[in-house]
Design an enzyme around this catalytic site. Sequence first.
Site, PDB file in Angstrom:
ATOM      1  N   LYS A  52      36.683   2.747  43.407  1.00 24.13           N
ATOM      2  CA  LYS A  52      36.385   4.177  43.557  1.00 24.13           C
ATOM      3  C   LYS A  52      36.520   4.587  45.025  1.00 24.13           C
ATOM      4  O   LYS A  52      37.134   5.608  45.343  1.00 24.13           O
ATOM      5  CB  LYS A  52      34.970   4.478  43.039  1.00 24.13           C
ATOM      6  CG  LYS A  52      34.880   4.418  41.516  1.00 24.13           C
ATOM      7  CD  LYS A  52      33.459   4.490  40.975  1.00 24.13           C
ATOM      8  CE  LYS A  52      33.453   4.306  39.453  1.00 24.13           C
ATOM      9  NZ  LYS A  52      32.132   4.225  38.845  1.00 24.13           N
ATOM     10  N   GLN A  96      25.890   3.632  40.267  1.00 22.98           N
ATOM     11  CA  GLN A  96      26.694   2.705  39.453  1.00 22.98           C
ATOM     12  C   GLN A  96      25.796   2.000  38.436  1.00 22.98           C
ATOM     13  O   GLN A  96      24.745   1.450  38.778  1.00 22.98           O
ATOM     14  CB  GLN A  96      27.407   1.687  40.368  1.00 22.98           C
ATOM     15  CG  GLN A  96      28.403   0.795  39.667  1.00 22.98           C
ATOM     16  CD  GLN A  96      29.612   1.557  39.093  1.00 22.98           C
ATOM     17  OE1 GLN A  96      30.041   2.562  39.633  1.00 22.98           O
ATOM     18  NE2 GLN A  96      30.154   1.073  37.996  1.00 22.98           N
ATOM     19  N   ASP A 119      29.358  12.274  37.708  1.00 21.96           N
ATOM     20  CA  ASP A 119      29.454  11.406  36.529  1.00 21.96           C
ATOM     21  C   ASP A 119      29.253  12.208  35.244  1.00 21.96           C
ATOM     22  O   ASP A 119      29.541  11.707  34.149  1.00 21.96           O
ATOM     23  CB  ASP A 119      28.327  10.354  36.573  1.00 21.96           C
ATOM     24  CG  ASP A 119      28.832   8.966  36.945  1.00 21.96           C
ATOM     25  OD1 ASP A 119      30.000   8.652  36.654  1.00 21.96           O
ATOM     26  OD2 ASP A 119      28.029   8.209  37.522  1.00 21.96           O
TER      27      ASP A 119
END
Length: 288
Positions: A52, A96, A119
């Site tokens: 990422k 994460q 997200d």
Amino acid sequence: MTQILSAAPVRKKITKDLKSECVYLKENGVVPYLKVLLVGNNPSSVIYTNSKKKYCEKIGAKCDIISLNENVHAKQFLDIIENINNDSDVHGCIIQLPLPPHLAHLDIGKLVSSQKDIDGFHPENLYALMSNRDLENHFISCTPKGIVSLLTEYGFQIAGKKVTIIGRSMIVGKPLACLFTNLDATVTLCHSKTHDLHEISKSCDILVSAVGIPNLIDESFLSDKKNQIVIDVGMNSDSSGNLCGDVDFEKVKDLVYAITPVPGGVGPMTIISLMQNLLQASKKRLSL
Ligand code: GUN
């Protein structure tokens, strides 16, 4: 001949757009900035977060990975997120997953503010997805968004199609079911307690596997008409420690119309979607 739905050509095209958007934002005083919280050193999570960051920097955006000790106290973890929520230089923040068990009780979707939740886990973002309203001002979860982008870029129609999704996670299965439904597909969301899973899989047009079981999907899940599109969300390790999907690619590849590879299919599309969401968040800061 089966079509292999590689992310590479789509990535090339979208990366060009993302780079230009980044230049525009910077010329107007906004440097897109992502913060990634990584707790512990789960090998897959380390690889994902590094990918990422790498892609973020490739398009010209800024990214910090905040690596926290496996045993970090909940209070310290929450304070860090609060600081990020209050930092006007930061446009997007992701935590994460998975988190270690001692943090699993936290209501993860509510921690990052809805405007920085790229997200798409925050209740406000999920409500927009469920109600199919005002999606330009909310964030759609990255893997579902990436799957739909991939299908659309390859020219597949979604409206009217029968979709079977195996796996009901908050990250993939449930939001993907909503997204496909919004796009006028007819969705069956399956899971470990589903009866007749094979029959439901055989009768669909688009089969998505997001269960995390190496090579689960073989010919027994497929129609013999060779007309299905198979989307493999799995990122698993096989018995030799090699990366493999949920789909037994070798067994299945000649029995379907199109299939995503692992690696190089859904994984890169998820990262592209994350960057699209980051730039969407950053554009809100332009003083027009
Ligand atoms: N772990 C696996 N996939 C994801 C994702 O899309 N977002 C976050 N935050 N963690 C993940």
